[in-house]
Write an enzyme that holds these catalytic residues in place. Structure first.
Site, PDB file in Angstrom:
ATOM      1  N   ASP A 403       0.825  -1.083  -0.118  1.00 27.51           N
ATOM      2  CA  ASP A 403       0.094  -0.001  -0.135  1.00 27.51           C
ATOM      3  C   ASP A 403       0.923   1.337   0.088  1.00 27.51           C
ATOM      4  O   ASP A 403       2.024   1.022   0.180  1.00 27.51           O
ATOM      5  CB  ASP A 403      -1.106  -0.041   1.226  1.00 27.51           C
ATOM      6  CG  ASP A 403      -1.856   1.117   1.303  1.00 27.51           C
ATOM      7  OD1 ASP A 403      -2.241   1.341   0.133  1.00 27.51           O
ATOM      8  OD2 ASP A 403      -2.445   1.301   2.397  1.00 27.51           O
ATOM      9  N   GLU A 406       2.619   5.003  -3.951  1.00 27.85           N
ATOM     10  CA  GLU A 406       2.357   5.636  -5.177  1.00 27.85           C
ATOM     11  C   GLU A 406       3.764   6.635  -5.272  1.00 27.85           C
ATOM     12  O   GLU A 406       4.003   6.709  -6.587  1.00 27.85           O
ATOM     13  CB  GLU A 406       1.314   6.788  -4.992  1.00 27.85           C
ATOM     14  CG  GLU A 406       0.020   6.373  -5.050  1.00 27.85           C
ATOM     15  CD  GLU A 406      -0.395   5.330  -4.056  1.00 27.85           C
ATOM     16  OE1 GLU A 406       0.033   5.703  -2.791  1.00 27.85           O
ATOM     17  OE2 GLU A 406      -1.117   4.393  -4.093  1.00 27.85           O
ATOM     18  N   ASP A 477      -8.774   3.593  -2.166  1.00 28.94           N
ATOM     19  CA  ASP A 477      -9.896   4.014  -1.270  1.00 28.94           C
ATOM     20  C   ASP A 477     -10.966   4.566  -1.784  1.00 28.94           C
ATOM     21  O   ASP A 477     -11.186   5.977  -1.751  1.00 28.94           O
ATOM     22  CB  ASP A 477      -9.191   4.960  -0.194  1.00 28.94           C
ATOM     23  CG  ASP A 477      -7.875   4.319   0.555  1.00 28.94           C
ATOM     24  OD1 ASP A 477      -7.770   3.184   0.899  1.00 28.94           O
ATOM     25  OD2 ASP A 477      -7.119   5.134   1.095  1.00 28.94           O
TER      26      ASP A 477
HETATM   27  C1  GLC Z   1      -4.689   3.260   3.005  1.00 30.58           C
HETATM   28  C2  GLC Z   1      -5.347   2.028   2.111  1.00 30.58           C
HETATM   29  C3  GLC Z   1      -6.116   1.292   3.016  1.00 30.58           C
HETATM   30  C4  GLC Z   1      -5.691   1.141   4.306  1.00 30.58           C
HETATM   31  C5  GLC Z   1      -5.142   1.931   5.035  1.00 30.58           C
HETATM   32  C6  GLC Z   1      -4.383   1.734   6.148  1.00 30.58           C
HETATM   33  O1  GLC Z   1      -5.684   4.152   2.993  1.00 30.58           O
HETATM   34  O2  GLC Z   1      -5.744   2.278   1.000  1.00 30.58           O
HETATM   35  O3  GLC Z   1      -6.667   0.118   2.352  1.00 30.58           O
HETATM   36  O4  GLC Z   1      -6.605   0.391   5.317  1.00 30.58           O
HETATM   37  O5  GLC Z   1      -4.086   2.843   4.262  1.00 30.58           O
HETATM   38  O6  GLC Z   1      -3.346   0.852   5.956  1.00 30.58           O
END
Ligand code: GLC
Length: 783
Positions: A403, A406, A477
């Site tokens: 995650d 980017e 998200d």
């Molecule tokens: C980001 C991710 C999400 C995750 C969060 C905490 O927002 O996209 O899926 O739950 O981080 O890790």
């Protein structure tokens, strides 16, 4: 820019052009795949998407015709003009795609922004020239598909997008230019012919699909080489096959990965995780995977565990495994800047982090506070990072969720000047940004492969073209909004058309509070998304299948069970994908491009070629208008056979997602299971719909790479329907055989059944007959 064409020469498969102001090349990759290149920054390709490209040996001819050069392959004619303008025609000379020979000329925008901007309105700032611009003529009949993960509708014509991987937590709307992923590839359908363009440039890039002016569309970038591939195909499937031949295909995953997955930010402490697991089994809802979000770590330090929440993480995972659950852990790129934390210390010592323009380790802020960023563009960092996963694999963590890659930074965007090693060609963030997530996934994939020996399961938020080789993706998200459910369909379809066959959304929505009805409808879509994971943010209301009421529990259970039934069919699709690149979720236009009614269908899709799903994506809607393409379709729920080629209205109460099966389909089904692998499947059920068709079923161990060495079994079915139904079964390979096939034949006409001339007893079922035969080669006659 390039000026007059002076001369050209041919070396092997490349035609080199000298223009007054520069150099250009046309490379014949295959008779239908052509690369257009100019070394504006680097002498050669520096692709992050294309690895080990094997050129097809093919003949071509290059000749001068007046003021242009004509190149002829078996499939295409390519004309090169002054200014390195390029036209592509089919082999009969019919224009497919032409460069626009005039200058960009944006539509007029009237008025003043002044006070409107003060109120907070955003204005198009108008004309921006890019270092690289390829402007193509719009003939007018184009439809554009692909471009990866973009908001809006299936057809991208008339819209403008940018490729700059972006973590934006606000509700994503149709006007968003970029989200988390960069896939600079699109498919054009015009005049019933299809072609693709892959602009292999990792800098910020721009795609105007006819918004600026309806005479042309363009793609461009701020820097890098002019480097794009023209991929011709008689149809969309061939274009995808060509594109994925270049950038790679989604490899066959482990089978359990196709099961239902439950996530939340975050299931901690251990007791809560266990409680969730227990609820699944108590409620008789199949589930294979539980995800651990950032809170399992000690102070968000990657590759650590918070011992207060998980005193013995190995035992936790063992306990869950006994009940058939696997655990996937999140791993973010941001490494906490803290002396004494081994990953930070080691990374520093090995020079694995990105540095600022003065060579000082670059620091931004993410979950752990001040954090540094591994330089995944360096092979040493990728290996080190991959090796770090060993601690997780040693305790049987089954997959890795990448995650924030980017990469995101809470202190604002990472400056362009941040330096990356780029495997020996040092560069800065402007070139690496869009491939950061791609390279991180590659590192994770290789680490997982090395230490588990199994087919790696990696999920990533950010990606670039070609990431499908390493990772599945989710669309980041989203929010618990009906609009986001609606948008999920074209978004997943366009991801699939862009090579990302394995993708999914956060079922139920990530931010904001889900409702019972929204969860029911989203789970119906999730059932047909390759990645089927329910996930939601911290402090949102519970969103597990049982979190609302009995009705929602029953509906979510119904569709999760349906998914488990369809697992062998889905596994077959994934297996096919490894050789064709075709996605699991397909817009109707992919198989029915000769039918214009399919060009703009945003809310229904094919799940493979045989199943059509038309999920309801509006609150309160209990009827669905939908299109059935030509052929006969059986309503999965009622058994009604409907002649296609028309729009119909289907009653769709809250527990019904309209589903249709194409005539001549053979759909393999598994029995009910709590998790994949719970039962040894000796008998495969084949759900057969009369008609003419072929189906190939593939079976292997479901986890290792042994299939690459021939350890699998393939069953081929050929079904034909004349006076009687003939089903011819062939088998190759002998490793993963079934003992019997249970055949559900959906026709009441059957009077007698023979297998290899032996009469077979059958029983009547709701819609036809059921019988069992040995899982051997032979011929079934249904009279
Ligand atoms: C980001 C991710 C999400 C995750 C969060 C905490 O927002 O996209 O899926 O739950 O981080 O890790």
């Amino acid at each position: 820019m390039f000026g007059k064409l002076i001369n050209y020469n041919v070396k092997e498969n490349i035609i080199y052009f000298n223009f007054k102001n520069g150099e250009g090349r046309i490379e014949i990759i295959s008779p239908s795949i052509i690369n257009v290149f100019s070394p504006l920054k680097y002498k050669e390709h520096n692709s992050k998407a294309i690895e080990n490209l094997k050129l097809e040996k093919c003949g071509f001819k290059a000749e001068r015709i007046n003021d242009f050069i004509k190149i002829t392959t078996e499939e295409l004619i390519i004309n090169i003009y002054n200014d390195f303008k390029v036209d592509f025609c089919d082999k009969n000379g019919l224009a497919l795609c032409q460069d626009y020979k005039k200058e960009r000329n944006p539509f007029i925008r009237r008025g003043e922004m002044g006070i409107a901007e003060e109120e907070g309105h955003e204005a198009e700032k108008g004309f921006k020239k890019h270092k690289i611009e390829v402007i193509k003529k719009l003939f007018g009949d184009e439809k554009f598909y692909g471009l990866g993960e973009k908001t809006g509708h299936l057809n991208k014509k008339g819209y403008y997008y940018e490729m700059w991987n972006t973590d934006d937590p606000r509700p994503h709307t149709e006007s968003y230019k970029s989200l988390y992923k960069t896939i600079p590839f699109f498919i054009t359908l015009r005049n019933k012919a299809a072609f693709g363009i892959f602009f292999d440039n990792t800098f910020k890039s721009y795609f105007d699909m006819g918004k600026e002016n309806s005479e042309y569309y363009y793609f461009g970038a701020d820097d890098g080489n002019l480097d794009y591939y023209f991929i011709a195909g008689d149809d969309i499937s061939k274009v995808i096959s060509g594109y994925t031949k270049l950038t790679g295909r989604t490899p066959l995953p482990q089978r359990w990965v196709l099961g239902y997955q439950q996530s939340r930010f975050s299931y901690t402490p251990e007791e809560r995780l266990m409680e969730v697991a227990k609820k699944f089994r108590e409620n008789n809802i199949p589930c294979d995977v539980l995800h651990l979000d950032i809170d399992y770590m000690e102070n968000f330090k990657v590759f650590t565990w918070d011992k207060n929440k998980f005193p013995d993480e190995k035992k936790t995972i063992e306990k869950l495994a006994r009940d058939g659950f696997k655990v996937v852990t999140i791993i973010d790129p941001g490494v906490k800047k803290q002396k004494g934390y081994s990953i930070y210390d080691e990374g520093l010592k090995k020079d694995c982090f990105a540095v600022d323009k003065d060579g000082v380790t670059y620091v931004n802020k993410v979950w752990p506070g001040d954090a540094v960023y591994p330089d995944f563009s360096s092979i040493d960092t990728r290996l080190w990072w991959g090796d770090n996963h060993k601690v997780l694999l040693d305790i049987n963590v089954a997959g890795i969720w990448n995650d924030m890659n980017e990469p995101a930074g809470f202190n604002g965007p990472i400056p362009d000047s941040v330096q990356f090693k780029n495997d020996g060609n040092p560069t800065n963030h402007s070139e690496i940004h869009n491939v950061y997530g791609h390279l991180m996934s590659k590192a994770a994939y290789e680490g997982l492969k090395k230490y588990s020996g199994k087919r790696p399961f990696v999920i990533t938020r950010a990606c670039y073209a070609g990431t499908q080789k390493y990772s599945t993706v989710w669309t980041g998200d989203n929010q618990s909004l009906w609009e986001h459910l609606r948008m999920a369909v074209p978004m997943l379809l366009n991801l699939g058309l862009s090579g990302i066959a394995f993708c999914g959304t956060d079922v139920g929505g990530f931010s904001f509070d889900c409702t019972a009805e929204l969860l029911s409808r989203w789970t119906q879509l999730g059932c047909f998304s390759p990645l089927f994971r329910n996930h939601s943010s911290t402090k949102t209301r519970d969103q597990e299948p049982w979190a609302f009421d009995e009705e929602t529990l029953n509906i979510t259970r119904k569709y999760i069970k349906l998914r488990y039934k369809l697992v062998p069919y889905l596994y077959d699709l994934m297996w096919q994908c490894e050789s064709t690149g075709l996605p699991v979720m397909r817009p109707l236009v992919l198989h029915y491009a000769d039918d214009e009614n399919t060009y703009e269908i945003n809310d229904e899709f094919l799940f493979g070629e045989n199943i059509l799903a038309a999920p309801v994506v509006e609150q309160g809607k209990r009827y669905r208008g939908l299109y059935l393409p030509k052929g006969e379709w059986t309503d999965y729920w009622t058994g009604e056979i409907i002649k296609g080629g028309k729009f119909i209205i289907k009653e769709a109460p809250i527990d019904v997602c309209p589903i249709y099966i194409k005539a001549g389909s053979i759909i393999p089904n598994y029995p009910e299971q709590n998790y994949i692998g719970e039962k040894k499947i000796d008998e495969l059920t084949l759900d057969i719909y009369p008609g003419k068709g072929k189906y190939t079923h593939y079976n292997d161990d479901g986890e290792s790479f042994d299939y690459k060495n021939g350890r699998y079994t393939i069953y081929e079915f050929d079904i034909d329907l004349n006076k009687e139904t003939l089903i011819n079964i062939k088998k190759s390979g002998n490793y993963f055989n079934y003992k019997t096939f249970k055949i559900i034949y959906n026709s009441k006409d059957a009077k007698q059944v023979y297998f290899n001339n032996n009469r077979i007893e059958f029983e009547a079922s709701d819609r036809g007959i059921v019988f069992v035969i040995p899982a051997e080669e032979g011929i079934i006659n249904i009279i």
